[in-house]
Enzyme design. Structure first.
Site, short mmCIF file in Angstrom:
data_model
loop_
_atom_site.label_atom_id
_atom_site.label_comp_id
_atom_site.label_asym_id
_atom_site.label_seq_id
_atom_site.Cartn_x
_atom_site.Cartn_y
_atom_site.Cartn_z
N ILE A 45 82.19 84.69 -88.23
CA ILE A 45 82.49 83.93 -87.02
C ILE A 45 81.79 82.57 -87.10
CG2 ILE A 45 82.54 83.95 -84.51
CD1 ILE A 45 81.98 86.95 -84.59
N PRO A 46 82.29 81.66 -87.94
CA PRO A 46 81.70 80.31 -87.95
C PRO A 46 81.90 79.65 -86.58
CG PRO A 46 83.35 80.57 -89.69
CD PRO A 46 83.40 81.78 -88.85
N HIS A 47 80.90 78.91 -86.14
CA HIS A 47 81.01 78.26 -84.83
C HIS A 47 80.14 77.01 -84.79
CE1 HIS A 47 77.69 81.13 -84.65
NE2 HIS A 47 77.11 80.29 -83.81
N ALA A 48 80.53 76.12 -83.87
CA ALA A 48 79.79 74.86 -83.72
C ALA A 48 80.08 74.26 -82.36
CB ALA A 48 80.19 73.88 -84.82
N TYR B 223 80.08 78.86 -73.81
CA TYR B 223 80.02 78.92 -75.27
C TYR B 223 79.30 80.20 -75.71
CZ TYR B 223 79.02 77.46 -80.07
OH TYR B 223 78.94 77.40 -81.43
#
Length: 165
Positions: free
Chosen positions: A68-71, A119
């Protein structure tokens, strides 16, 4: 061959990826999610860099073939949350917690300093749904088309309650 499907206003689904590395995959995710949304190359590069910076802190590979890449980025780049679901035709070493390669990626990008609670809730809900929903992937799926319905169902479950729409 990669295919892209929009499942909702801010959700897209991408199949058939053949990433050469974690870096190229994360850069590709940013481009695939945002080129068609009218973001400039500079804005997409900022998103890609944020994904890479986050990955440098700790791998977002949660195990069982899933990451789960996130930014978070400035509000002048994005003012809402975007989720991309990616299926890779070939596995990639993503430094996952269990040491296994990853085939399925859910990439979440949202505005920084705005809706911080949203978020965090979005990440939490996505992670929780993946852990309890039996999304473990022991081997690459032989028929990625079969995963479209499953991933669409997952995304609907995650976004149904509000934070990802």
């Amino acid at each position: 061959m990669e295919n892209t499907y929009d499942l909702a206003d801010y959700v897209s689904f991408h199949t058939g990826l053949r990433p050469a590395s974690k870096v190229t995959l994360l850069r590709h995710m940013a481009s695939a999610m945002f080129e068609r949304r009218g973001l400039s190359r500079d804005q997409i590069e900022i998103i890609a860099n944020r994904l890479l910076e986050r990955e440098d802190v700790l791998s977002t590979g949660i195990g069982s073939g899933v990451a789960i890449p996130h930014a978070a980025v400035e509000v002048d780049i994005l003012n809402d949350f975007h989720l991309g679901a990616f299926y890779a035709a070939t596995a990639i070493d993503f430094d996952a917690l269990d040491g296994r390669p990853v085939w399925v990626f859910f990439c979440l990008v949202g505005p920084k300093d705005r809706h911080v609670g949203r978020y965090v809730k979005s990440m939490s809900r996505l992670s929780r749904v993946l852990r309890r929903g039996g999304w473990a992937i022991e081997h690459p799926p032989e028929h990625p088309e079969a995963w479209e319905a499953l991933i669409a169902k997952l995304l609907c479950e995650v976004s149904y309650k509000g934070p990802l729409r």
